[in-house]
Motif scaffolding. Sequence first.
Motif, PDB file in Angstrom:
ATOM      1  N   ASP A 225      45.783  46.298  58.578  1.00 37.79           N
ATOM      2  CA  ASP A 225      44.866  46.904  57.616  1.00 37.79           C
ATOM      3  C   ASP A 225      44.711  45.978  56.410  1.00 37.79           C
ATOM      4  OD1 ASP A 225      43.295  48.538  56.083  1.00 37.79           O
ATOM      5  OD2 ASP A 225      44.856  50.017  55.637  1.00 37.79           O
ATOM      6  N   PRO A 226      43.932  44.904  56.571  1.00 39.34           N
ATOM      7  CA  PRO A 226      43.777  43.952  55.460  1.00 39.34           C
ATOM      8  C   PRO A 226      42.983  44.501  54.280  1.00 39.34           C
ATOM      9  CG  PRO A 226      42.332  43.369  57.286  1.00 39.34           C
ATOM     10  CD  PRO A 226      43.213  44.478  57.778  1.00 39.34           C
ATOM     11  N   ALA A 227      42.489  45.720  54.395  1.00 38.36           N
ATOM     12  CA  ALA A 227      41.760  46.334  53.288  1.00 38.36           C
ATOM     13  C   ALA A 227      42.639  47.276  52.466  1.00 38.36           C
ATOM     14  CB  ALA A 227      40.552  47.102  53.815  1.00 38.36           C
ATOM     15  N   SER A 228      43.947  47.229  52.679  1.00 44.32           N
ATOM     16  CA  SER A 228      44.861  48.110  51.950  1.00 44.32           C
ATOM     17  C   SER A 228      45.179  47.518  50.577  1.00 44.32           C
ATOM     18  CB  SER A 228      46.155  48.323  52.740  1.00 44.32           C
ATOM     19  OG  SER A 228      47.095  49.025  51.953  1.00 44.32           O
ATOM     20  N   VAL A 229      44.614  48.086  49.544  1.00 39.39           N
ATOM     21  CA  VAL A 229      44.859  47.621  48.176  1.00 39.39           C
ATOM     22  C   VAL A 229      46.332  47.784  47.816  1.00 39.39           C
ATOM     23  CG1 VAL A 229      44.312  47.992  45.740  1.00 39.39           C
ATOM     24  CG2 VAL A 229      42.504  48.129  47.476  1.00 39.39           C
TER      25      VAL A 229
ATOM     26  N   ALA B 160      51.509  32.384  46.118  1.00 42.27           N
ATOM     27  CA  ALA B 160      51.265  33.434  47.115  1.00 42.27           C
ATOM     28  C   ALA B 160      51.055  34.778  46.437  1.00 42.27           C
ATOM     29  CB  ALA B 160      52.430  33.508  48.098  1.00 42.27           C
ATOM     30  N   ALA B 161      51.783  35.028  45.348  1.00 45.32           N
ATOM     31  CA  ALA B 161      51.589  36.266  44.592  1.00 45.32           C
ATOM     32  C   ALA B 161      50.179  36.336  44.022  1.00 45.32           C
ATOM     33  CB  ALA B 161      52.614  36.350  43.473  1.00 45.32           C
ATOM     34  N   LEU B 162      49.711  35.218  43.497  1.00 46.21           N
ATOM     35  CA  LEU B 162      48.355  35.186  42.946  1.00 46.21           C
ATOM     36  C   LEU B 162      47.324  35.449  44.033  1.00 46.21           C
ATOM     37  CD1 LEU B 162      46.376  34.679  40.657  1.00 46.21           C
ATOM     38  CD2 LEU B 162      46.579  32.222  41.123  1.00 46.21           C
ATOM     39  N   GLU B 163      47.524  34.883  45.191  1.00 43.25           N
ATOM     40  CA  GLU B 163      46.579  35.094  46.289  1.00 43.25           C
ATOM     41  C   GLU B 163      46.557  36.558  46.711  1.00 43.25           C
ATOM     42  OE1 GLU B 163      47.929  32.282  49.160  1.00 43.25           O
ATOM     43  OE2 GLU B 163      47.294  30.545  47.959  1.00 43.25           O
ATOM     44  N   ALA B 164      47.734  37.185  46.781  1.00 38.05           N
ATOM     45  CA  ALA B 164      47.790  38.601  47.156  1.00 38.05           C
ATOM     46  C   ALA B 164      47.113  39.457  46.090  1.00 38.05           C
ATOM     47  CB  ALA B 164      49.246  39.031  47.357  1.00 38.05           C
ATOM     48  N   ALA B 165      47.386  39.167  44.816  1.00 41.81           N
ATOM     49  CA  ALA B 165      46.745  39.923  43.738  1.00 41.81           C
ATOM     50  C   ALA B 165      45.235  39.728  43.762  1.00 41.81           C
ATOM     51  CB  ALA B 165      47.313  39.494  42.396  1.00 41.81           C
ATOM     52  N   SER B 166      44.790  38.516  44.063  1.00 35.50           N
ATOM     53  CA  SER B 166      43.352  38.247  44.136  1.00 35.50           C
ATOM     54  C   SER B 166      42.699  39.051  45.249  1.00 35.50           C
ATOM     55  CB  SER B 166      43.114  36.748  44.339  1.00 35.50           C
ATOM     56  OG  SER B 166      43.605  36.006  43.240  1.00 35.50           O
ATOM     57  N   ASN B 167      43.390  39.211  46.369  1.00 32.03           N
ATOM     58  CA  ASN B 167      42.867  40.048  47.446  1.00 32.03           C
ATOM     59  C   ASN B 167      42.726  41.495  46.987  1.00 32.03           C
ATOM     60  OD1 ASN B 167      42.641  37.973  49.324  1.00 32.03           O
ATOM     61  ND2 ASN B 167      44.718  38.248  50.094  1.00 32.03           N
ATOM     62  N   ALA B 168      43.724  41.987  46.238  1.00 28.34           N
ATOM     63  CA  ALA B 168      43.642  43.349  45.718  1.00 28.34           C
ATOM     64  C   ALA B 168      42.465  43.492  44.760  1.00 28.34           C
ATOM     65  CB  ALA B 168      44.947  43.721  45.028  1.00 28.34           C
TER      66      ALA B 168
END
Length: 223
Positions: free
Chosen positions: A50-54, A72-80
Amino acid sequence: MPSDFAPPAAAPRGAAAGPTQPSIARATAQFERMDPAGAVRELEPVLAADPASVEAWLLMARLRLALDENQAALEAASNAIALAPDDPRGPATASRAFSLLGRHDDAVAMAHRAVIADPKNPLWHDRVAWALLTADRHFSDAEQAARTAIGLDPNEAHYYFTHGLALDALGHADQARQALLTSLRMEPDNPAAQHRLAVLNGEAVRESAPKKRGLKLFGRKTG
């Protein structure tokens, strides 16, 4: 500089609980047990399914921060942020990552974005203060942000701690001491506040460089 521990940030009202919520809850529990690597292993298949899970991306960002994997944290936050641009937690998490990466202008901008999205939440004003303190600039703005956080939640010890650091940065030692004493009256066992008060009292040596380890978003432990 001590870590900017703060109370947990709840999901916005109306946020739906999806089918991946049990796995996210398990990963959160592992995080709280001081096992961020195990939490990442729990969460990775959730994001694959579920890549759309905020909520999952926000938690992943926090886990990466705890593991000192700041890019990697920044990339994950950017996805959110891409999935939920109006949720202040994404910009606040990105702000932390930017601070740790030394990208201070971006850190301050993202912290202000969180405040704009949710101006009544003291967490985001506190993040503004820490972004500025970590950048070693605009201490008067940091002090104002910390004071705003206290005004919004006068019962949270952490905000007085932040205020004490900002006052110290401005050279207001007596006021800084009072703010730290207030924080310690509310939370007597906080080692960071104890140390900074000892520094102000000449009983300990001031740290020469900010510490990066232990910086966790929105939780005194790891939550």
